[in-house]
Design an enzyme around this catalytic site. Structure first.
Site, PDB file in Angstrom:
ATOM      1  N   ASP A  31       0.765  -1.335  -0.020  1.00 42.56           N
ATOM      2  CA  ASP A  31      -0.090   0.113  -0.066  1.00 42.56           C
ATOM      3  C   ASP A  31       0.715   1.213  -0.100  1.00 42.56           C
ATOM      4  O   ASP A  31       1.977   1.361   0.435  1.00 42.56           O
ATOM      5  CB  ASP A  31      -1.039  -0.127   1.325  1.00 42.56           C
ATOM      6  CG  ASP A  31      -2.157   0.710   0.882  1.00 42.56           C
ATOM      7  OD1 ASP A  31      -2.459   1.301   0.130  1.00 42.56           O
ATOM      8  OD2 ASP A  31      -2.878   1.038   2.167  1.00 42.56           O
ATOM      9  N   ASN A  79     -10.461  -3.426  -6.256  1.00 42.71           N
ATOM     10  CA  ASN A  79      -9.786  -2.461  -7.066  1.00 42.71           C
ATOM     11  C   ASN A  79     -10.462  -2.063  -8.443  1.00 42.71           C
ATOM     12  O   ASN A  79     -10.120  -0.996  -9.120  1.00 42.71           O
ATOM     13  CB  ASN A  79      -8.225  -2.946  -7.574  1.00 42.71           C
ATOM     14  CG  ASN A  79      -7.496  -2.860  -6.379  1.00 42.71           C
ATOM     15  OD1 ASN A  79      -6.396  -3.477  -6.123  1.00 42.71           O
ATOM     16  ND2 ASN A  79      -7.836  -1.790  -5.305  1.00 42.71           N
TER      17      ASN A  79
HETATM   18  C1  FPP Z   1      -1.756   0.241  -3.313  1.00 39.02           C
HETATM   19  O1  FPP Z   1      -1.487   1.334  -3.356  1.00 39.02           O
HETATM   20  C2  FPP Z   1      -1.250  -0.634  -4.440  1.00 39.02           C
HETATM   21  C3  FPP Z   1      -1.886  -1.299  -5.559  1.00 39.02           C
HETATM   22  C4  FPP Z   1      -3.756  -1.130  -5.509  1.00 39.02           C
HETATM   23  C5  FPP Z   1      -1.352  -1.801  -6.540  1.00 39.02           C
HETATM   24  C6  FPP Z   1      -0.180  -2.723  -6.451  1.00 39.02           C
HETATM   25  C7  FPP Z   1       0.529  -2.949  -7.521  1.00 39.02           C
HETATM   26  C8  FPP Z   1       1.963  -3.002  -7.650  1.00 39.02           C
HETATM   27  C9  FPP Z   1       2.791  -2.656  -6.700  1.00 39.02           C
HETATM   28  C10 FPP Z   1       2.396  -3.162  -9.298  1.00 39.02           C
HETATM   29  C11 FPP Z   1       2.165  -4.220  -9.987  1.00 39.02           C
HETATM   30  C12 FPP Z   1       2.681  -5.422  -9.151  1.00 39.02           C
HETATM   31  C13 FPP Z   1       3.294  -6.726  -9.664  1.00 39.02           C
HETATM   32  C14 FPP Z   1       3.435  -7.874  -8.892  1.00 39.02           C
HETATM   33  C15 FPP Z   1       3.675  -6.659 -11.237  1.00 39.02           C
HETATM   34  P1  FPP Z   1      -2.456   2.717  -3.516  1.00 39.02           P
HETATM   35  O2  FPP Z   1      -2.360   3.036  -4.898  1.00 39.02           O
HETATM   36  O3  FPP Z   1      -3.710   2.118  -2.893  1.00 39.02           O
HETATM   37  O4  FPP Z   1      -1.753   3.690  -2.917  1.00 39.02           O
HETATM   38  P2  FPP Z   1      -2.383   5.045  -1.858  1.00 39.02           P
HETATM   39  O5  FPP Z   1      -3.095   4.208  -0.872  1.00 39.02           O
HETATM   40  O6  FPP Z   1      -1.050   5.865  -1.689  1.00 39.02           O
HETATM   41  O7  FPP Z   1      -3.431   5.748  -2.857  1.00 39.02           O
END
Ligand code: FPP
Length: 251
Positions: A31, A79
């Protein structure tokens, strides 16, 4: 290269160099990508891109430490509520990383496993994921489980439906359904029990991740935003785990 060469995995009863136990199975709620990007005036996709780099670093550190399975929450069933452009960016990143990393994963003996229902993804992405899973299916050094379109409640619902269908067909006695019967129907069937669950970015929630599996896992919440989480941060998490006393309901 993902792992440094010639370092044998210590095995299930592994003991870390500092004397503590090494978790067999570590899961991560990655996150904070959006906030990382926002703090730099960058688009959210830049945070996800840097997040994928962090995933690569953590996979390397996990392999070197002797962790048997690393599970990453890459896309939750919730998501889909994000803007379409961001969903497309995440799909694009997944495609890019499978394309770029598959050979390395395979060479390092890493098996790719998917939790959740990735068939709902764009056909080209779903196909690429299937091919990667198939190609690495025989690898035994370590498992990288990636949760895609995954939700813990949905996983339990699907498990219940399959068991109920067998009960209705008369091939399963309802009274014989026990923990093991449910576990065998989960997406994580066959993986080691979850030992450590890490969430980054200062949020203290499970967000529908591995609800059943987390029953006796050690939970570790860290303030670091996921894109800044690296090998050293992961080793710090392993040290925190080694310092925990696990009682599994006993004294
Ligand atoms: C949460 O941060 C993260 C995600 C919803 C996506 C995770 C994906 C990756 C790390 C990239 C792809 C992964 C692989 C294995 C190729 P957020 O967007 O909710 O952050 P925020 O809470 O700060 O808005």
């Amino acid at each position: 290269m993902i792992f440094r060469p010639a370092k044998a995995r210590p095995g299930p009863e592994a003991v870390a160099e500092d004397g503590g136990a090494v978790p067999r199975h570590v899961a991560v709620i990655m996150d904070g990508n959006g906030r990382w990007a926002q703090a730099r005036g960058l688009p959210r996709v830049a945070g996800h891109r840097q997040g994928a780099e962090a995933a690569r670093k953590v996979l390397r550190a996990a392999g070197e430490a002797g962790v048997e399975c690393l599970t990453l929450y890459a896309f939750s069933s919730e998501n889909w509520r994000r803007p379409e452009a961001e969903i497309n960016d995440l799909m694009g990143l997944l495609r890019f990383y499978i394309g770029a990393e598959l050979n390395a994963l395979h060479k390092e003996g890493i098996r790719l496993k998917i939790l959740g229902d990735h068939k709902a993804f764009r056909a080209d992405v779903a196909k690429m994921v299937d091919q990667a899973v198939e190609r690495t299916a025989g690898n035994g050094r370590m498992t990288l489980a990636v949760a895609l379109n995954y939700g813990g409640r949905g996983e339990l619902v699907r498990a219940a439906q399959r068991l109920a269908a067998r009960a209705a067909a008369g091939t399963l006695a309802p009274a014989s359904i026990d923990d093991a019967a449910i576990e065998a129907e989960l997406d994580t069937a066959g993986l080691p029990p979850l030992d450590l669950l890490i969430r980054t970015s200062g949020e203290h929630r499970l967000s529908n991740f591995l609800l059943w599996q987390a029953a006796y896992a050690e939970l570790l919440f860290v303030d670091t935003l996921w894109p800044d989480f690296d090998e050293e941060a992961f080793r710090g998490a392993l040290a925190a785990f080694a310092g925990r006393q696990r009682r599994f309901g006993g004294r």
